[in-house]
Design a protein around this motif. Sequence first.
Motif, short mmCIF file in Angstrom:
data_model
loop_
_atom_site.label_atom_id
_atom_site.label_comp_id
_atom_site.label_asym_id
_atom_site.label_seq_id
_atom_site.Cartn_x
_atom_site.Cartn_y
_atom_site.Cartn_z
N VAL A 17 0.85 -1.19 0.00
CA VAL A 17 0.00 0.00 0.00
C VAL A 17 0.89 1.24 0.00
O VAL A 17 2.11 1.17 0.15
CB VAL A 17 -0.99 0.02 1.19
N ASN A 18 0.24 2.38 -0.17
CA ASN A 18 0.95 3.65 -0.31
C ASN A 18 1.74 3.99 0.96
O ASN A 18 1.17 4.09 2.04
CB ASN A 18 -0.09 4.75 -0.59
N ALA A 19 3.05 4.18 0.80
CA ALA A 19 3.89 4.51 1.95
C ALA A 19 4.31 5.98 1.94
O ALA A 19 5.12 6.40 2.76
CB ALA A 19 5.13 3.62 1.96
N GLU A 20 3.72 6.78 1.04
CA GLU A 20 4.17 8.18 0.92
C GLU A 20 3.93 8.99 2.19
O GLU A 20 4.78 9.79 2.59
CB GLU A 20 3.44 8.86 -0.24
N LEU A 21 2.74 8.82 2.80
CA LEU A 21 2.44 9.61 4.00
C LEU A 21 3.39 9.27 5.15
O LEU A 21 4.01 10.17 5.71
CB LEU A 21 0.96 9.45 4.39
N PRO A 22 3.54 7.98 5.51
CA PRO A 22 4.52 7.69 6.58
C PRO A 22 5.95 8.11 6.22
O PRO A 22 6.71 8.55 7.10
CB PRO A 22 4.40 6.18 6.80
N ARG A 23 6.31 8.00 4.93
CA ARG A 23 7.66 8.45 4.55
C ARG A 23 7.80 9.96 4.72
O ARG A 23 8.84 10.44 5.18
CB ARG A 23 7.95 8.09 3.07
N PHE A 24 6.75 10.70 4.36
CA PHE A 24 6.77 12.15 4.52
C PHE A 24 6.94 12.51 6.00
O PHE A 24 7.75 13.36 6.38
CB PHE A 24 5.47 12.76 3.97
N VAL A 25 6.15 11.84 6.84
CA VAL A 25 6.18 12.12 8.28
C VAL A 25 7.56 11.78 8.85
O VAL A 25 8.14 12.53 9.64
CB VAL A 25 5.07 11.33 9.01
N LYS A 26 8.12 10.65 8.40
CA LYS A 26 9.43 10.26 8.92
C LYS A 26 10.51 11.25 8.47
O LYS A 26 11.40 11.60 9.26
CB LYS A 26 9.79 8.84 8.46
N ALA A 27 10.42 11.73 7.23
CA ALA A 27 11.43 12.68 6.75
C ALA A 27 11.41 13.96 7.59
O ALA A 27 12.46 14.52 7.92
CB ALA A 27 11.17 13.00 5.27
N LEU A 28 10.21 14.41 7.95
CA LEU A 28 10.09 15.61 8.77
C LEU A 28 10.66 15.34 10.17
O LEU A 28 11.32 16.20 10.76
CB LEU A 28 8.60 16.00 8.86
N THR A 29 10.40 14.14 10.67
CA THR A 29 10.87 13.76 12.00
C THR A 29 12.39 13.59 12.01
O THR A 29 13.06 13.94 12.99
CB THR A 29 10.14 12.48 12.46
N ASP A 30 12.94 13.05 10.90
CA ASP A 30 14.40 12.94 10.78
C ASP A 30 15.05 14.32 10.96
O ASP A 30 16.10 14.43 11.59
CB ASP A 30 14.78 12.41 9.38
N ARG A 31 14.40 15.34 10.41
CA ARG A 31 14.97 16.69 10.51
C ARG A 31 14.96 17.18 11.96
O ARG A 31 15.87 17.88 12.38
CB ARG A 31 14.17 17.66 9.64
N ALA A 32 13.91 16.80 12.70
CA ALA A 32 13.86 17.19 14.12
C ALA A 32 15.00 16.53 14.89
O ALA A 32 15.62 17.15 15.75
CB ALA A 32 12.51 16.82 14.73
N VAL A 33 15.29 15.26 14.54
CA VAL A 33 16.40 14.56 15.19
C VAL A 33 17.72 15.24 14.81
O VAL A 33 18.58 15.48 15.66
CB VAL A 33 16.40 13.06 14.81
N ALA A 34 17.85 15.58 13.51
CA ALA A 34 19.07 16.27 13.06
C ALA A 34 19.25 17.60 13.78
O ALA A 34 20.38 18.05 14.01
CB ALA A 34 19.01 16.48 11.54
#
Lengths: 298, 298
Positions: free
Chosen positions: A260-277
């Motif tokens: 199934v479509n993983a774009e939304l969780p990937r988008f959310v994770k990318a934003l969260t990766d930036r918070a970790v960075a």
Amino acid sequence: MMQNRDAGHTPVTVIGLGLMGEALAGAFLRDGYPTTVWNRTAAKAERLVSQGAKLADSVGDAVAAGPLVIVCVSDYDAVHELLHPLGEVLDGRVLVNLTSGTSAQARETADWAARQGSTYLDGAIIAIPPAIGTADAVILYSGPRSAFDLHESALRSLGAGTTYLGGDHGLSSLYDVAVLGLMWGILNGFLQSAALLGAAGVDAAAFAPLAKKGIETVTDWLSDYAQQVDDGTYPALDATIDTHLAAMEHVIQESEFLGVNAELPRFVKALTDRAVADGHGGNSYAAMIEQFRKSSGT
Amino acid sequence: MMQNRDAGHTPVTVIGLGLMGEALAGAFLRDGYPTTVWNRTAAKAERLVSQGAKLADSVGDAVAAGPLVIVCVSDYDAVHELLHPLGEVLDGRVLVNLTSGTSAQARETADWAARQGSTYLDGAIIAIPPAIGTADAVILYSGPRSAFDLHESALRSLGAGTTYLGGDHGLSSLYDVAVLGLMWGILNGFLQSAALLGAAGVDAAAFAPLAKKGIETVTDWLSDYAQQVDDGTYPALDATIDTHLAAMEHVIQESEFLGVNAELPRFVKALTDRAVADGHGGNSYAAMIEQFRKSSGT
């Protein structure tokens, strides 16, 4: 009609009889307000007329019928198309615009209305048409407090959640899009999850009760999150962003595994990766506010 | 201890004493279960030992202490690192794994456990540690019904929302990520909105009450949405996707105007544009399920 006027019911005008406008006029009629309506397609007024509404022959006549004019049409362009040609008939009246738009459009319309001598309230309806007139309808207003106070009892007919936000005409649109953003967050979260479970053979109806329970739980956290956002400090009372990130990876893996479509969780994770960075891995998820505050250009 | 055993309280073992593992063991102790614990760092067991827990010298001794073994560690790699070397001590016991992971990891672990002669339940905790043992804790289990039934009363000590999902070991992880997806939907929606309102000078705390009311309203729609998703027909009972799209444009405009991050509303609008391109503009938002079902590759 005399009876209503004796009871102090201000005559009201409703311009625009889409599903929402019809619901608004219906609520006024039920509460005994002398109600004048106008719509580009007059046929849409038939049911309201049978309930006691007066159908005006023109927008100008509709506006002239009383001191309180409610406009609810498709967008602000339609508002201006209808009202700009009217001229001085608007003078001295209170114009309440419940059409959806942006805060900038609300402020521009307030400036224009002031030049016509009318008092302007911008509003936003946080409800679907069937909820109008009930305890569930939240309707937000912004603009001069005195105009709201003058017509509050009439406006309260439209919903028990009638709320005055402040003098800045842009506030009701801002709160409106804020609630809408939350709405899409829930709906998209639910549909993403329904797609994932559906691929594993689980019906959306089977997930709905647990979804509701989960939403209740998260809703209970929002006051603490709001406090952290306002304070600018994000102690991890429950899970850290690092923990969230690990779980996001699971959602992506499940979505990919089930096709199934993983774009939304990937988008959310990318934003969260930036918070970790940015050094927020050990903070609560409220620290994500700093990512949402960053301009992403136009 | 004899008193507890007389009362029919199965001895339980809890492996892993992070915040969650400690809460689990604490709930068992409060309900009178003879509780053996083990943790890589033995010091973390001190509080539980003072409450009556027995600290085992090794993972093997912990497992040997009773028929019901709960594991709650950081990830499935840690589960396997701890349990693989144990061998036949697992034979005949019920292993309940409450570690977060994917459905594939749960099924692999079930296969491995079967080869050791143990019965495996996979579980997912939809609660924060302070909620464990209360009415608010939802804990989901999947695997053999007989193992769940055998230990249901002990497991119910961990939360009133103890729920058996079915025989497929992957179900608890799937429901877990489904609830998490909803959680991030709410949190991100709230934070995006808080950023937008914050840029206009409105505190997140001032928005929280309206946010909660809005969430309640949307939550009430989910049963109908679920039904539409399962039926595959999407009559627009309230707003159409076309109407949603116009409002999404407002959120993007407000975000750009106020200089906050517009990536999330732009992402949502792009997905919605695709639904319109697929002919769903006149349907309810539930039709978005078809976008979420489409594989986006790996």
